[in-house]
Enzyme design. Structure first.
Site, PDB file in Angstrom:
ATOM      1  N   LYS A  54       7.311   2.922   0.201  1.00 35.34           N
ATOM      2  CA  LYS A  54       7.305   1.339   0.161  1.00 35.34           C
ATOM      3  C   LYS A  54       8.310   0.910  -0.991  1.00 35.34           C
ATOM      4  O   LYS A  54       8.836  -0.172  -0.724  1.00 35.34           O
ATOM      5  CB  LYS A  54       5.941   0.825  -0.218  1.00 35.34           C
ATOM      6  CG  LYS A  54       4.925   1.000   1.056  1.00 35.34           C
ATOM      7  CD  LYS A  54       3.561   0.883   0.576  1.00 35.34           C
ATOM      8  CE  LYS A  54       2.536   1.176   1.958  1.00 35.34           C
ATOM      9  NZ  LYS A  54       1.232   0.992   1.591  1.00 35.34           N
ATOM     10  N   GLN A  98      -2.773   0.725  -3.576  1.00 40.24           N
ATOM     11  CA  GLN A  98      -3.000   1.718  -2.209  1.00 40.24           C
ATOM     12  C   GLN A  98      -4.400   2.130  -2.241  1.00 40.24           C
ATOM     13  O   GLN A  98      -5.019   2.711  -3.122  1.00 40.24           O
ATOM     14  CB  GLN A  98      -1.840   2.953  -2.905  1.00 40.24           C
ATOM     15  CG  GLN A  98      -1.795   3.825  -1.500  1.00 40.24           C
ATOM     16  CD  GLN A  98      -1.148   3.467  -0.384  1.00 40.24           C
ATOM     17  OE1 GLN A  98      -0.369   2.304  -0.342  1.00 40.24           O
ATOM     18  NE2 GLN A  98      -1.480   3.990   0.680  1.00 40.24           N
ATOM     19  N   ASP A 121      -1.381  -7.541   1.280  1.00 37.83           N
ATOM     20  CA  ASP A 121      -2.033  -6.623   2.147  1.00 37.83           C
ATOM     21  C   ASP A 121      -3.013  -7.300   3.035  1.00 37.83           C
ATOM     22  O   ASP A 121      -3.602  -6.870   3.910  1.00 37.83           O
ATOM     23  CB  ASP A 121      -2.926  -5.814   1.550  1.00 37.83           C
ATOM     24  CG  ASP A 121      -2.550  -4.107   1.589  1.00 37.83           C
ATOM     25  OD1 ASP A 121      -1.891  -3.872   2.384  1.00 37.83           O
ATOM     26  OD2 ASP A 121      -2.932  -3.439   0.540  1.00 37.83           O
TER      27      ASP A 121
END
Ligand code: GUN
Length: 302
Positions: A54, A98, A121
């Site tokens: 990422k 994460q 997200d």
């Protein structure tokens, strides 16, 4: 029938190039560079790879990228204070923590601490609620990547029976919500199956589009699908492979070789949904920076 392979790596490359163009334009016209912060707690090897990918993708797209890697011993308060710092950092438009987090950290509390305007997200209850209400702002990257793979491969979900196996907050629930929306690129009839579903194969065999997000290697076998199905495999499972130097290989939730014989199209693992998730994260980061510049766009979903 031998299935068409939906190449996520190629599609993701196109989308990443689109993101890079958007970043360059924003920088040149407005002097703003979109910024993404990714927070990793602990040393799960797979998560480390995802975070590194990422970070690399954001940098390649011309974004500001900050990776914050914290040890497993980090307390919940420490994680919350990192998120608070990022919420207030004007260079950072997008925050991703994460998952999974170590067991001693309350995942919901951390997600809820993220400023919803930076929640690329789409996991904050506010953004999940907007998606459910049909007013999506940040759609979680994997579901949006799945939708893009279908559309870019010529499989519009409209009117199709989509069967989702898995009910996680990251994939199962949002992808079901997304594809049932009354909007272009959605309009599907969606069934969600999970660990307590009875007669699972009877349901998966009805799928025009099958989305496997179960987390068990090769769980979906050829007898569980009908001829001509379109299969999206979200699973990334390590299985032992002594012949490989690293001792393992990656397989999806679908028995790829056998299911390919019946399917019209299928995503490979690796090289399917995974790269698309990263590409959509970049587009969401760009979107977050746009909303930062033009808050009125948020209401319009622009
Ligand atoms: N872990 C696996 N996939 C994801 C994702 O899409 N977002 C976050 N935050 N963590 C993940």
């Amino acid at each position: 029938m031998s299935a068409k392979v939906m190449n996520g790596t190629e599609m993701a490359k196109e989308i990443r190039a689109e993101a890079a163009e958007g970043v360059a334009e924003m920088r040149d016209k407005h002097g703003i560079v979109p910024g993404l912060a990714v927070v990793l707690v602990g040393d799960d090897p797979a998560s480390k790879v995802y975070v590194r990918n990422k970070d690399r993708a954001a940098t390649e797209a011309g974004m500001v990228s900050e990776s914050i890697v914290l040890p497993d011993s980090t307390t919940q308060d420490e994680v919350l204070s990192v998120v608070r710092r990022l919420n207030g950092d004007a260079r950072i438009h997008a925050i991703l923590v994460q998952l999974p987090l170590p067991d001693h950290i309350d995942e919901d509390a951390v997600i809820e601490s993220i400023n919803p305007d930076k929640d690329v997200d789409g996991l904050h209850p506010f953004n999940m609620g907007l998606l459910m209400a049909g007013l999506p702002r940040f759609i979680p990257a994997t579901p949006e990547g799945i939708q893009q793979m279908l559309l870019r491969s010529g499989f519009d979900p409209e009117g199709k029976h989509v069967v989702v196996c898995g009910r996680s907050n990251i994939v199962g629930k949002p992808v079901a919500n997304l594809l049932m929306q009354r909007s272009a690129g959605s309009n599907a009839t969606v069934t969600v199956c999970h660990t307590r579903t009875k007669n699972l194969a009877d349901i998966t065999r009805q799928a025009d589009i099958l989305i496997a997000a179960i987390g068990q290697p090769r769980f979906i076998t050829a007898d569980m699908v009908k001829d001509g199905v379109v299969v999206i495999d979200v699973g990334i499972n390590q299985i032992e492979a002594p012949e490989r130097k690293r001792g393992y290989r990656l397989v999806g939730d679908v028995d790829y070789d056998a299911v390919s014989e019946k399917a019209a199209a299928i995503t490979p693992v690796p090289g399917g949904v995974g790269p698309m998730t990263i590409a959509m994260l970049l587009l969401n980061t760009l979107k977050a920076a746009r909303y930062f510049m033009h808050p009125h766009l948020r209401k319009l979903g622009g």
